[in-house]
Design a protein around this motif. Structure first.
Motif, PDB file in Angstrom:
ATOM      1  N   UNK A 262       0.828  -1.206   0.000  1.00 28.50           N
ATOM      2  CA  UNK A 262       0.000   0.000   0.000  1.00 28.50           C
ATOM      3  C   UNK A 262       0.863   1.258   0.000  1.00 28.50           C
ATOM      4  N   UNK A 263       1.937   1.239   0.792  1.00 27.95           N
ATOM      5  CA  UNK A 263       2.821   2.409   0.835  1.00 27.95           C
ATOM      6  C   UNK A 263       3.447   2.658  -0.536  1.00 27.95           C
ATOM      7  N   UNK A 264       3.926   1.593  -1.176  1.00 22.04           N
ATOM      8  CA  UNK A 264       4.541   1.738  -2.503  1.00 22.04           C
ATOM      9  C   UNK A 264       3.526   2.230  -3.523  1.00 22.04           C
ATOM     10  N   UNK A 482      14.171   5.384  -6.015  1.00 22.07           N
ATOM     11  CA  UNK A 482      13.864   5.365  -4.582  1.00 22.07           C
ATOM     12  C   UNK A 482      14.148   3.992  -3.978  1.00 22.07           C
ATOM     13  N   UNK A 483      13.775   2.925  -4.679  1.00 20.03           N
ATOM     14  CA  UNK A 483      14.034   1.572  -4.178  1.00 20.03           C
ATOM     15  C   UNK A 483      15.533   1.306  -4.067  1.00 20.03           C
ATOM     16  N   UNK A 484      16.289   1.811  -5.028  1.00 20.34           N
ATOM     17  CA  UNK A 484      17.741   1.632  -4.987  1.00 20.34           C
ATOM     18  C   UNK A 484      18.348   2.354  -3.782  1.00 20.34           C
ATOM     19  N   UNK A 485      17.865   3.568  -3.497  1.00 18.31           N
ATOM     20  CA  UNK A 485      18.377   4.313  -2.342  1.00 18.31           C
ATOM     21  C   UNK A 485      18.008   3.618  -1.030  1.00 18.31           C
ATOM     22  N   UNK A 486      16.786   3.059  -0.961  1.00 17.66           N
ATOM     23  CA  UNK A 486      16.386   2.337   0.252  1.00 17.66           C
ATOM     24  C   UNK A 486      17.256   1.099   0.444  1.00 17.66           C
ATOM     25  N   UNK A 487      17.590   0.424  -0.647  1.00 16.77           N
ATOM     26  CA  UNK A 487      18.469  -0.739  -0.550  1.00 16.77           C
ATOM     27  C   UNK A 487      19.840  -0.346  -0.013  1.00 16.77           C
ATOM     28  N   UNK A 488      20.384   0.762  -0.516  1.00 19.40           N
ATOM     29  CA  UNK A 488      21.681   1.221  -0.010  1.00 19.40           C
ATOM     30  C   UNK A 488      21.606   1.566   1.471  1.00 19.40           C
ATOM     31  N   UNK A 489      20.507   2.231   1.869  1.00 14.80           N
ATOM     32  CA  UNK A 489      20.340   2.585   3.275  1.00 14.80           C
ATOM     33  C   UNK A 489      20.216   1.331   4.137  1.00 14.80           C
ATOM     34  N   UNK A 490      19.452   0.351   3.662  1.00 16.62           N
ATOM     35  CA  UNK A 490      19.301  -0.893   4.415  1.00 16.62           C
ATOM     36  C   UNK A 490      20.603  -1.656   4.539  1.00 16.62           C
ATOM     37  N   UNK A 491      21.406  -1.660   3.482  1.00 20.14           N
ATOM     38  CA  UNK A 491      22.712  -2.329   3.545  1.00 20.14           C
ATOM     39  C   UNK A 491      23.605  -1.658   4.579  1.00 20.14           C
ATOM     40  N   UNK A 492      23.568  -0.320   4.601  1.00 20.34           N
ATOM     41  CA  UNK A 492      24.373   0.396   5.591  1.00 20.34           C
ATOM     42  C   UNK A 492      23.935   0.101   7.013  1.00 20.34           C
ATOM     43  N   UNK A 493      22.611   0.048   7.238  1.00 15.49           N
ATOM     44  CA  UNK A 493      22.112  -0.257   8.585  1.00 15.49           C
ATOM     45  C   UNK A 493      22.481  -1.679   8.985  1.00 15.49           C
TER      46      UNK A 493
END
Length: 511
Positions: A262-264, A482-493
């Motif tokens: 739903x968010x996507x 946006x999905x690519x940036x979220x993936x990078x952020x998730x990898x960093x976390x």
């Protein structure tokens, strides 16, 4: 002169005397062992190297101390002078040899073992028959009184499982939980009982460590109550808990586990509406250039200048596939330029439904251009729905019509390399677009222009410049970024904070 030598005479005489003595000794030894005449049957044996009378007595009489029996059958001057090669007389049939005696003893032992086995087998069968004939012993009242009294579970709760729906059979899931009693002595497990319209029925037995059970057989809309019974070692479950509250399985409108969908969708809709408003207001929506599509007019014009037809091949997939739909959009552009330049377009088709769509599209284009008289039914032709045969027909059509321009758009397999090579042989300018990365490589090598990957799906929006299609295309690109940036952020976390399992970004990535 002496006629003889005294020394030689002495040596000769000594030699003769020694020879006579040796002969006499040999005769004496041979005669030292001779058989005696007896009435009973006998046999002759030969003494072997290393054998003594005691050894032979054990072999033929079964006892080493019976060696003197040989003196009853043989004339032996001295038992210590027995040597290999001497012949002895022994009785036959009266005494058995040691080997025969051992063989008989072994045979007797085997027979005894088999007899004991048969006796044990008969005893087991008799005991089994007796056990079957005797009824099972019921516990006495004294024994029932002595067994520990079980305590029932407490806090029995039953709730509808959230975020689920009813299956095709109309059944849902109900989650039942309970707490063990304070006194768990003697409890080996629990039984789950359920009551619907009729009496209580047992659903399942679980271990004593289990405190949660999911009933997946509950009918949707039917109300149920549940009880949990403590089970002892004897399998009896007299101690039941109080009933749970009424509960029913329901199909839920929303599955919160899929909230990220739903968010996507909301984000995508907002971006799409933004670009639609941008396009309708007259502002330019930037899409990078695609040379393969920009050269369509030029490639069709080349065929018109040379007085030769153009050819369009729409792949081998059905009309509802994404690649074939993209091919329809490209075909409209090719057909429009062919009407303007009055260039013949040869369209051999493999799939029957694709033939219907392309034929109708070409007819509409000629009609909208005001030249329905130029439409030729034979330009679009269904050939055969067989891959190898269709490849041969394409090659024959190229040789027959000698097109100056060829377009390949849609889904292709191994034939892509064959098409590109045949087009090169006739000197045609070739433009291709295919989503299959393996076949795209052949088109890149063999064709003049080529769309790569998802560029094929952008062809419709690029050629028609339709506001809705362009807005959707741009929204897809932004969502991918946006999905690519979220993936990078998730990898960093995940690297720097590996224990943050409840982080929103990590939950989104799991989705």
């Amino acid at each position: 002169m002496k006629l003889y030598n005294p020394k030689r005479l002495v040596l000769f005489t000594a030699h003769i005397v020694l020879s006579v003595l040796i002969s006499l000794l040999a005769v004496g030894q041979t005669a030292s062992v001779t058989p005696k005449p007896v009435k009973e049957p006998t046999q002759m044996i030969t003494v072997q190297q290393g054998q003594t009378l005691a050894d032979l007595a054990e072999l033929y009489f079964g006892d080493r101390r019976s060696y003197k029996k040989f003196l009853d059958y043989n004339n032996i001057a001295d038992i210590n002078t027995l040597k290999p090669g001497d012949r002895l007389q022994v009785p036959t049939g009266k005494e058995e040899s040691r080997s025969d005696r051992v063989g008989k003893e072994t045979e007797q032992q085997v027979k005894s073992a088999f007899q004991e086995k048969e006796e044990v087998s008969q005893q087991v069968k008799s005991a089994f028959q007796e056990q079957k004939s005797v009824p099972a012993q019921q516990p006495t009242p004294e024994e029932q009184v002595d067994s520990p009294e079980l305590s029932p579970p407490v806090e029995v709760k039953a709730i509808d499982v959230p975020n689920d729906g009813l299956n095709k059979a109309g059944k849902g899931s109900i989650k039942v939980s309970w707490s063990p009693p304070e006194d768990t002595e003697g409890i080996t497990g629990y039984e789950i009982w359920r009551q619907g319209d009729g009496d209580f029925k047992k659903l399942k037995k679980v271990s004593a460590k289990t405190q949660v059970f999911t009933d997946k057989t509950a009918l949707g809309g039917q109300s149920y109550v549940y009880q949990i019974a403590s089970v002892g070692a004897d399998g009896i479950s007299p101690a039941r808990s109080e009933s749970s509250k009424l509960v029913s399985a329901k199909g839920n409108w929303f599955d919160l586990d899929k909230r990220y969908v739903l968010i996507t969708l909301i984000i995508f809709s907002i971006i799409t509406l933004y670009y639609m408003d941008l396009g309708m207001s007259g502002k330019d929506m930037f899409i990078r250039r695609l040379p393969a599509l920009d050269r369509i007019e030029e490639v069709v014009g080349r065929a018109a200048e040379m007085g030769r037809p153009a050819m369009f091949v729409a792949g081998n997939d059905t009309p509802d596939s994404g690649s074939t739909m993209a091919a329809f959009a490209v075909f409209e552009s090719v057909a429009n330029y062919s009407v303007v330049t009055q260039t013949e377009v040869v369209v051999p088709v493999q799939v029957p439904l694709v033939d219907v769509v392309l034929r109708s599209s070409l007819r509409n284009i000629f009609t909208l251009a005001g030249r329905p008289d130029l439409f030729n039914e034979d330009e679009v032709s269904y050939e055969v729905d067989n891959q190898p045969a269709y490849i041969g027909i394409i090659g024959d059509s190229m040789a027959k019509h000698s097109p100056a321009s060829i377009f390949y758009f849609g889904d292709f397999t191994y034939e892509s390399m064959v098409y590109a090579e045949m087009g090169n042989n006739i000197g045609a300018v070739q433009v291709a677009g295919c989503e299959n990365p393996k076949q795209t490589a052949f088109f890149i090598v063999g064709c003049d222009y080529c769309l790569i990957g998802e560029e094929l799906f952008a062809a419709g929006a690029y050629l028609k410049r339709d506001v809705i299609q362009m807005a959707t295309l741009l929204a897809q690109d932004r969502i991918k970024i946006l999905a690519f940036l979220i993936m990078l952020l998730g990898i960093g976390i995940a690297i720097f904070q590996p224990d943050s399992s409840s982080n929103f970004v990590l939950d989104l990535l799991k989705f």
